[in-house]
Scaffold this motif. Structure first.
Motif, PDB file in Angstrom:
ATOM      1  N   LEU A   2      38.885  44.579  41.242  1.00 31.22           N
ATOM      2  CA  LEU A   2      38.681  44.940  42.346  1.00 31.22           C
ATOM      3  C   LEU A   2      38.705  46.564  42.461  1.00 31.22           C
ATOM      4  CD1 LEU A   2      38.818  44.381  45.714  1.00 31.22           C
ATOM      5  CD2 LEU A   2      41.480  44.120  45.121  1.00 31.22           C
ATOM      6  N   VAL A   3      37.652  47.104  42.928  1.00 30.98           N
ATOM      7  CA  VAL A   3      37.367  48.450  43.176  1.00 30.98           C
ATOM      8  C   VAL A   3      36.915  48.990  44.702  1.00 30.98           C
ATOM      9  CG1 VAL A   3      36.709  48.705  40.631  1.00 30.98           C
ATOM     10  CG2 VAL A   3      34.695  48.266  42.300  1.00 30.98           C
ATOM     11  N   THR A   4      36.806  50.357  44.775  1.00 30.16           N
ATOM     12  CA  THR A   4      36.266  50.695  46.313  1.00 30.16           C
ATOM     13  C   THR A   4      34.737  50.525  46.199  1.00 30.16           C
ATOM     14  OG1 THR A   4      36.053  52.934  45.450  1.00 30.16           O
ATOM     15  CG2 THR A   4      38.285  52.405  46.411  1.00 30.16           C
ATOM     16  N   GLY A   5      34.403  50.586  47.558  1.00 27.13           N
ATOM     17  CA  GLY A   5      32.684  50.522  47.708  1.00 27.13           C
ATOM     18  C   GLY A   5      32.203  51.618  47.045  1.00 27.13           C
ATOM     19  N   LEU A   6      32.732  52.936  47.061  1.00 29.64           N
ATOM     20  CA  LEU A   6      32.275  54.063  46.927  1.00 29.64           C
ATOM     21  C   LEU A   6      32.029  54.167  45.218  1.00 29.64           C
ATOM     22  CD1 LEU A   6      31.206  56.956  47.381  1.00 29.64           C
ATOM     23  CD2 LEU A   6      33.299  57.785  47.228  1.00 29.64           C
ATOM     24  N   ILE A  45      29.490  43.597  46.144  1.00 26.56           N
ATOM     25  CA  ILE A  45      30.261  43.721  47.302  1.00 26.56           C
ATOM     26  C   ILE A  45      30.355  42.339  48.041  1.00 26.56           C
ATOM     27  CG2 ILE A  45      30.475  44.955  49.400  1.00 26.56           C
ATOM     28  CD1 ILE A  45      29.081  47.127  48.206  1.00 26.56           C
ATOM     29  N   LEU A  46      31.392  41.819  48.370  1.00 21.33           N
ATOM     30  CA  LEU A  46      31.806  40.646  49.132  1.00 21.33           C
ATOM     31  C   LEU A  46      32.191  41.361  50.362  1.00 21.33           C
ATOM     32  CD1 LEU A  46      34.166  38.399  46.801  1.00 21.33           C
ATOM     33  CD2 LEU A  46      31.927  37.952  47.718  1.00 21.33           C
ATOM     34  N   ALA A  47      31.269  40.940  51.477  1.00 14.49           N
ATOM     35  CA  ALA A  47      31.203  41.408  52.684  1.00 14.49           C
ATOM     36  C   ALA A  47      31.883  40.344  53.884  1.00 14.49           C
ATOM     37  CB  ALA A  47      29.771  41.768  53.509  1.00 14.49           C
ATOM     38  N   VAL A  64      39.391  35.705  48.890  1.00 10.96           N
ATOM     39  CA  VAL A  64      38.493  36.705  48.334  1.00 10.96           C
ATOM     40  C   VAL A  64      39.058  37.890  47.756  1.00 10.96           C
ATOM     41  CG1 VAL A  64      36.758  38.292  49.457  1.00 10.96           C
ATOM     42  CG2 VAL A  64      36.719  36.178  50.354  1.00 10.96           C
ATOM     43  N   VAL A  65      40.022  38.529  48.144  1.00 13.87           N
ATOM     44  CA  VAL A  65      40.823  39.537  47.344  1.00 13.87           C
ATOM     45  C   VAL A  65      41.257  39.078  46.029  1.00 13.87           C
ATOM     46  CG1 VAL A  65      42.653  41.241  47.391  1.00 13.87           C
ATOM     47  CG2 VAL A  65      41.058  40.837  49.574  1.00 13.87           C
ATOM     48  N   ALA A  76      33.745  44.915  45.229  1.00 13.16           N
ATOM     49  CA  ALA A  76      34.568  45.571  46.474  1.00 13.16           C
ATOM     50  C   ALA A  76      34.743  44.631  47.526  1.00 13.16           C
ATOM     51  CB  ALA A  76      33.655  46.844  46.812  1.00 13.16           C
ATOM     52  N   VAL A  77      35.684  44.576  48.278  1.00 11.82           N
ATOM     53  CA  VAL A  77      35.964  43.342  49.381  1.00 11.82           C
ATOM     54  C   VAL A  77      35.767  44.412  50.585  1.00 11.82           C
ATOM     55  CG1 VAL A  77      37.182  42.102  50.493  1.00 11.82           C
ATOM     56  CG2 VAL A  77      37.356  41.973  48.103  1.00 11.82           C
ATOM     57  N   HIS A  78      34.749  44.176  51.209  1.00 11.36           N
ATOM     58  CA  HIS A  78      34.126  44.995  52.504  1.00 11.36           C
ATOM     59  C   HIS A  78      34.324  44.384  53.954  1.00 11.36           C
ATOM     60  CE1 HIS A  78      31.549  47.932  54.257  1.00 11.36           C
ATOM     61  NE2 HIS A  78      30.819  46.913  54.741  1.00 11.36           N
ATOM     62  N   LEU A  79      34.671  45.034  54.791  1.00 12.18           N
ATOM     63  CA  LEU A  79      34.762  44.668  56.203  1.00 12.18           C
ATOM     64  C   LEU A  79      33.458  44.927  56.690  1.00 12.18           C
ATOM     65  CD1 LEU A  79      35.905  43.695  59.012  1.00 12.18           C
ATOM     66  CD2 LEU A  79      36.699  45.966  59.245  1.00 12.18           C
TER      67      LEU A  79
END
Ligand SMILES: O=C(COP(=O)(O)O)N(O)CCCOP(=O)(O)O
Ligand SMILES: [Zn+2]
Length: 305
Positions: A2-6, A45-47, A64-65, A76-79
């Motif tokens: 699990l990482v950040t989107g950036l 990226i899982l949105a 998901v997480v 990345a797990v994204h809103l």
């Protein structure tokens, strides 16, 4: 992992490839997307939109997480399309590592103020932020050209917006729109506008409404009993050109929905006596996985994990 989107998108923009942000609303989509990413050794990226959060609740977000943490590739797990500060806080509480605050329908100053507030909260807990400038909604044919122009992202405004908000990546409006009806013939992408934005905004750029809506898939959906009008999506060559110009995150939802639903209809149609969900959700899951793999090949993210 699990990482950040950036973490995913900064590398993508620097190295000139795109990373798919695939919407999920259930277990099968989540499994399909992650299996495709691991097989292709691709970051992903899982949105989850607010609609997905409402539909799946904690059962979805926890799953998901947890699966993203165990994945063998960066995830990345994204809103997707967070509509309010409160909605973003809920995603942060659920352990999301990327959040979008979409205030593109507001005036510029309101968008700046609301986005900045989200950036402060998200950055305080190590989460990165997508913002949006310009109106993505389908721009009807009858809208006058100068009005259309006003709805697309203004390059100089984008530079100021990113400097004032501190957002990490920017969703731009360059002609695409959500859903299966993106325009007559070959839908329009304003690549020259994208080039001007990318020259002024070094941050990763995001393309919403990027589904291809391939005719073969539309036909398969129809043949299985689905009803759909004159559907059209973004041509693969236009996606590749947009990536070369600075698009790093590409949103795909409609193509996955069409594939999944076509297979459910097809399997049930061929087996009217079937009532074991695994027998028709399983093939549908496989169809989603194949679409995700083909998108990763188009984006150039294969082997980039
Ligand atoms: O950009 C896209 C999808 O683009 P596409 O329709 O071209 O796949 N998205 O952000 C997906 C938006 C999904 O929202 P909801 O769950 O409320 O229906
Ligand atoms: Zn979108």
């Amino acid at each position: 992992m699990l990482v950040t989107g950036l973490e995913i998108l900064k590398k993508a923009r620097a190295e000139g490839y795109g990373v798919g942000a695939f919407n999920t609303n259930n277990m099968e989509f989540t499994q399909a997307i992650l299996e495709a990413a691991e097989e292709m050794k691709s970051p992903v990226i899982l949105a989850l939109s607010e609609g997905a959060m409402k539909y799946g609740g904690r059962a979805l977000t926890r799953m998901v997480v947890a699966l993203a943490q165990e994945a063998r590739v960066p995830v990345a797990v994204h809103l997707d399309h967070g509509s309010s500060y409160e909605s973003v806080l809920k995603a942060l509480r659920e352990g999301f590592t990327s959040v979008m605050i979409d205030k593109s329908h507001e005036d510029f100053e309101t968008n700046v103020r609301e986005t900045k507030r989200v950036v402060e909260a998200a950055h305080a807990v190590g989460v990165t932020v997508e913002a949006e400038l310009g109106r993505l909604a389908g721009i009807e044919e009858h809208v006058a050209v100068d009005e259309k122009d006003a709805l697309l992202t203004n390059p100089e405004e984008a530079r100021i917006f990113m400097e004032r908000t501190g957002a990490d990546y920017l969703a731009v409006a360059i002609g695409t729109s959500h859903g299966a009806y993106k325009g007559k013939g070959r839908p329009f992408i304003d690549h020259p506008r994208l080039e001007r934005i990318a020259a002024l905004v070094p941050a990763p750029l995001v393309l919403h409404g990027a589904s291809a809506v391939p005719q073969a898939l539309v036909e398969r959906f129809r043949a299985a009993g689905g009803e759909i009008g004159e559907a059209s999506g973004i041509h693969p060559e236009d996606i590749k050109k947009a990536i070369a110009l600075g698009i790093a995150k590409i949103n795909t939802d409609t193509d996955l929905r069409l594939a999944f639903t076509a297979l459910v209809r097809e399997t049930l149609g061929k087996n009217p006596k079937e009532f074991d969900p695994r027998k028709y959700l399983g093939p549908a899951r496989e169809a989603v996985k194949e679409v995700v793999k083909s998108r990763m090949e188009l984006f150039g993210s294969v082997g980039k994990a």
